[in-house]
Design a protein around this motif. Structure first.
Motif, PDB file in Angstrom:
ATOM      1  N   GLY A 220       0.786  -1.223   0.000  1.00  0.00           N
ATOM      2  CA  GLY A 220       0.000   0.000   0.000  1.00  0.00           C
ATOM      3  C   GLY A 220       0.815   1.267   0.000  1.00  0.00           C
ATOM      4  O   GLY A 220       0.263   2.362   0.096  1.00  0.00           O
ATOM      5  N   ALA A 221       2.140   1.152  -0.115  1.00  0.00           N
ATOM      6  CA  ALA A 221       2.988   2.336  -0.052  1.00  0.00           C
ATOM      7  C   ALA A 221       3.477   2.725  -1.437  1.00  0.00           C
ATOM      8  O   ALA A 221       3.750   1.875  -2.290  1.00  0.00           O
ATOM      9  N   HIS A 222       3.596   4.015  -1.674  1.00  0.00           N
ATOM     10  CA  HIS A 222       4.211   4.530  -2.896  1.00  0.00           C
ATOM     11  C   HIS A 222       5.663   4.077  -2.930  1.00  0.00           C
ATOM     12  O   HIS A 222       6.318   3.940  -1.896  1.00  0.00           O
ATOM     13  N   TRP A 223       6.199   3.856  -4.130  1.00  0.00           N
ATOM     14  CA  TRP A 223       7.564   3.338  -4.224  1.00  0.00           C
ATOM     15  C   TRP A 223       8.584   4.296  -3.637  1.00  0.00           C
ATOM     16  O   TRP A 223       9.633   3.876  -3.144  1.00  0.00           O
ATOM     17  N   GLY A 224       8.271   5.599  -3.628  1.00  0.00           N
ATOM     18  CA  GLY A 224       9.175   6.559  -2.997  1.00  0.00           C
ATOM     19  C   GLY A 224       9.253   6.347  -1.497  1.00  0.00           C
ATOM     20  O   GLY A 224      10.339   6.404  -0.902  1.00  0.00           O
ATOM     21  N   LEU A 225       8.100   6.075  -0.883  1.00  0.00           N
ATOM     22  CA  LEU A 225       8.078   5.801   0.558  1.00  0.00           C
ATOM     23  C   LEU A 225       8.732   4.458   0.852  1.00  0.00           C
ATOM     24  O   LEU A 225       9.425   4.303   1.875  1.00  0.00           O
ATOM     25  N   LEU A 226       8.539   3.471  -0.033  1.00  0.00           N
ATOM     26  CA  LEU A 226       9.197   2.178   0.160  1.00  0.00           C
ATOM     27  C   LEU A 226      10.711   2.322   0.137  1.00  0.00           C
ATOM     28  O   LEU A 226      11.415   1.780   0.996  1.00  0.00           O
ATOM     29  N   LEU A 227      11.221   3.074  -0.832  1.00  0.00           N
ATOM     30  CA  LEU A 227      12.660   3.286  -0.928  1.00  0.00           C
ATOM     31  C   LEU A 227      13.171   4.033   0.300  1.00  0.00           C
ATOM     32  O   LEU A 227      14.183   3.653   0.907  1.00  0.00           O
TER      33      LEU A 227
ATOM     34  N   GLN B 171      19.171   8.785   7.419  1.00  0.00           N
ATOM     35  CA  GLN B 171      17.777   9.113   7.721  1.00  0.00           C
ATOM     36  C   GLN B 171      17.295  10.282   6.864  1.00  0.00           C
ATOM     37  O   GLN B 171      16.171  10.263   6.356  1.00  0.00           O
ATOM     38  N   SER B 172      18.135  11.287   6.711  1.00  0.00           N
ATOM     39  CA  SER B 172      17.774  12.439   5.878  1.00  0.00           C
ATOM     40  C   SER B 172      17.615  12.027   4.423  1.00  0.00           C
ATOM     41  O   SER B 172      16.705  12.493   3.726  1.00  0.00           O
ATOM     42  N   LEU B 173      18.497  11.131   3.951  1.00  0.00           N
ATOM     43  CA  LEU B 173      18.398  10.642   2.574  1.00  0.00           C
ATOM     44  C   LEU B 173      17.108   9.856   2.375  1.00  0.00           C
ATOM     45  O   LEU B 173      16.397  10.053   1.379  1.00  0.00           O
TER      46      LEU B 173
ATOM     47  N   SER C  51      10.257  13.658  -1.619  1.00  0.00           N
ATOM     48  CA  SER C  51      10.363  14.218  -2.967  1.00  0.00           C
ATOM     49  C   SER C  51       9.779  13.298  -4.037  1.00  0.00           C
ATOM     50  O   SER C  51       9.283  13.776  -5.064  1.00  0.00           O
ATOM     51  N   LEU C  52       9.805  11.986  -3.823  1.00  0.00           N
ATOM     52  CA  LEU C  52       9.325  11.054  -4.832  1.00  0.00           C
ATOM     53  C   LEU C  52       7.861  10.694  -4.657  1.00  0.00           C
ATOM     54  O   LEU C  52       7.212  10.258  -5.600  1.00  0.00           O
ATOM     55  N   THR C  53       7.315  10.858  -3.457  1.00  0.00           N
ATOM     56  CA  THR C  53       5.927  10.422  -3.247  1.00  0.00           C
ATOM     57  C   THR C  53       4.890  11.361  -3.879  1.00  0.00           C
ATOM     58  O   THR C  53       3.969  10.818  -4.503  1.00  0.00           O
ATOM     59  N   PRO C  54       4.927  12.671  -3.858  1.00  0.00           N
ATOM     60  CA  PRO C  54       5.698  13.571  -2.992  1.00  0.00           C
ATOM     61  C   PRO C  54       4.891  13.968  -1.765  1.00  0.00           C
ATOM     62  O   PRO C  54       3.667  13.845  -1.745  1.00  0.00           O
ATOM     63  N   LEU C  55       5.610  14.479  -0.754  1.00  0.00           N
ATOM     64  CA  LEU C  55       4.970  14.835   0.518  1.00  0.00           C
ATOM     65  C   LEU C  55       5.522  16.158   1.047  1.00  0.00           C
ATOM     66  O   LEU C  55       5.858  16.274   2.216  1.00  0.00           O
ATOM     67  N   ILE C  56       5.618  17.133   0.207  1.00  0.00           N
ATOM     68  CA  ILE C  56       6.200  18.416   0.602  1.00  0.00           C
ATOM     69  C   ILE C  56       5.120  19.308   1.214  1.00  0.00           C
ATOM     70  O   ILE C  56       4.161  19.699   0.537  1.00  0.00           O
TER      71      ILE C  56
ATOM     72  N   VAL D  73       6.880   5.985   8.822  1.00  0.00           N
ATOM     73  CA  VAL D  73       5.604   5.607   8.220  1.00  0.00           C
ATOM     74  C   VAL D  73       4.456   6.445   8.789  1.00  0.00           C
ATOM     75  O   VAL D  73       3.625   6.969   8.030  1.00  0.00           O
ATOM     76  N   CYS D  74       4.418   6.589  10.105  1.00  0.00           N
ATOM     77  CA  CYS D  74       3.348   7.383  10.732  1.00  0.00           C
ATOM     78  C   CYS D  74       3.441   8.841  10.288  1.00  0.00           C
ATOM     79  O   CYS D  74       2.429   9.466   9.946  1.00  0.00           O
ATOM     80  N   GLY D  75       4.656   9.392  10.287  1.00  0.00           N
ATOM     81  CA  GLY D  75       4.834  10.779   9.877  1.00  0.00           C
ATOM     82  C   GLY D  75       4.451  10.992   8.428  1.00  0.00           C
ATOM     83  O   GLY D  75       3.777  11.980   8.081  1.00  0.00           O
ATOM     84  N   ALA D  76       4.862  10.087   7.539  1.00  0.00           N
ATOM     85  CA  ALA D  76       4.546  10.225   6.124  1.00  0.00           C
ATOM     86  C   ALA D  76       3.043  10.127   5.866  1.00  0.00           C
ATOM     87  O   ALA D  76       2.490  10.868   5.047  1.00  0.00           O
ATOM     88  N   HIS D  77       2.382   9.215   6.566  1.00  0.00           N
ATOM     89  CA  HIS D  77       0.935   9.070   6.366  1.00  0.00           C
ATOM     90  C   HIS D  77       0.187  10.312   6.854  1.00  0.00           C
ATOM     91  O   HIS D  77      -0.777  10.756   6.222  1.00  0.00           O
ATOM     92  N   LEU D  78       0.649  10.877   7.949  1.00  0.00           N
ATOM     93  CA  LEU D  78       0.030  12.110   8.452  1.00  0.00           C
ATOM     94  C   LEU D  78       0.245  13.265   7.476  1.00  0.00           C
ATOM     95  O   LEU D  78      -0.660  14.082   7.258  1.00  0.00           O
ATOM     96  N   MET D  79       1.420  13.348   6.883  1.00  0.00           N
ATOM     97  CA  MET D  79       1.686  14.380   5.888  1.00  0.00           C
ATOM     98  C   MET D  79       0.799  14.200   4.669  1.00  0.00           C
ATOM     99  O   MET D  79       0.271  15.177   4.107  1.00  0.00           O
ATOM    100  N   ASP D  80       0.602  12.954   4.241  1.00  0.00           N
ATOM    101  CA  ASP D  80      -0.257  12.668   3.097  1.00  0.00           C
ATOM    102  C   ASP D  80      -1.697  13.080   3.369  1.00  0.00           C
ATOM    103  O   ASP D  80      -2.358  13.696   2.522  1.00  0.00           O
TER     104      ASP D  80
END
Length: 305
Positions: free
Chosen positions: A42-49, A76-78, A85-90, A183-190
């Motif tokens: 269920g994750a975008h390939w950017g988030l998987l990477l 971690q920053s990378l 940037s790839l999902t993106p979640l800016i 994962v939690c942070g990215a989902h909240l941003m989405d």
């Protein structure tokens, strides 16, 4: 072999400043959650990477192949940069207060995601604490927007907690804690970018671990210590010391107590998830309670302070 006795993720930190365990305990709990993360689909390939890179930044420590804090932060920053940037979640619009240009929004989004990953890691170690808090966060995320991938992660964390709470037969490890934070942070941003919740909801929902990591950095800076230097002066470690002589299993009771104390703030955040002003009230109220409770515990631990 990855599962040899030496490399299979045993923690024995009784002699470390933040240590409170006297038995060697496997840190392989995050590996199972990582596998769920990979095969959940269920994750975008950017988030998987990004998740793979962030997980490895901590999993090497779990394998007794530690990285320097600088190298770990770089990875971690990378990973966060890949995810964002790839999902993106800016995140640019912090309505109704301010917005950021992309040139600032991108590094700030990376900073936020790295901060959340480290925030979950800083509370790992007490039975049921990081896992219980992550379970509550994932449960609320699933409640807001049912998603099979989030449900799979939630069940993965629940399976981990069966072994982690109350006896502590296994820990998340750095890899698992970093991954759950990401994962939690990215989902909240989405959710915020799609307008499902306010951009301030993520901070309100995860206010405890974020407050813990920011307060720890500020405290160490004021004491002229390195921000990455471990110590036993976190809220959860002070509470553990206060409970040690009163309960047969103070470790588990510490984790359980902090999760329960966080639930009212998390539920209030859910209730006002689309109301930024009320979310800021929840955040401010929590920070006030946290600082007061911390001061009380610190004075109890050291009356001369």
């Amino acid at each position: 072999m990855i599962f040899s006795k030496r490399s299979l993720l045993f923690v024995d930190n009784a002699n470390k400043p933040q240590g409170f365990h006297t038995k060697r305990t496997p840190r392989a709990g995050g590996l199972g959650i990582f596998l769920v993360f990979l095969v959940g689909g269920g994750a975008h390939w950017g988030l998987l990477l990004g998740g793979v890179v962030v997980f490895l930044s901590g999993f090497l420590e779990d394998l007794n192949r530690p990285l320097s804090p600088q190298k770990r932060l770089f990875l971690q920053s990378l990973g966060a940069l890949f995810a964002i940037s790839l999902t993106p979640l800016i995140l640019k619009d912090f309505a109704p207060f301010f917005s950021l240009p992309v040139i600032l929004a991108l590094p700030f989004s990376v900073f936020m995601l790295v901060g959340v990953a480290n925030a979950i890691n800083i509370i790992d170690g007490f039975n049921g604490l990081a896992g219980g808090l992550s379970l509550a966060i994932l449960g609320i995320l699933y409640w807001i927007e049912p998603n099979t991938w989030v449900l799979a992660l939630l069940l993965g964390v629940l399976g981990f907690l069966v072994l982690n709470f109350p006896k502590g037969y296994i820990f998340l490890g750095d890899g698992g804690a970093y991954l759950l934070g990401l994962v939690c942070g990215a989902h909240l941003m989405d959710l915020a970018l799609r307008g499902v919740v306010s951009v301030w909801f993520g901070l309100a929902l995860m206010v405890y671990p974020v407050t813990e990591v920011l307060f720890s950095i500020a405290r160490r800076k004021l004491q002229k210590q390195k921000a990455t230097l471990p110590d036993a002066l976190h809220l959860h470690t002070l509470l553990f010391k206060a409970l040690t002589s009163k309960y047969p299993n103070p470790n588990a009771f510490t984790g359980f107590s902090i999760v329960v104390l966080n639930l009212p703030f998390m539920l209030a955040s859910y209730f006002w998830r689309n109301h930024p002003h009320w979310l800021l009230v929840v955040i401010a109220l929590f920070v006030g309670v946290y600082l007061s409770f911390y001061q009380y515990l610190n004075r109890k631990e050291c009356p001369c302070a």
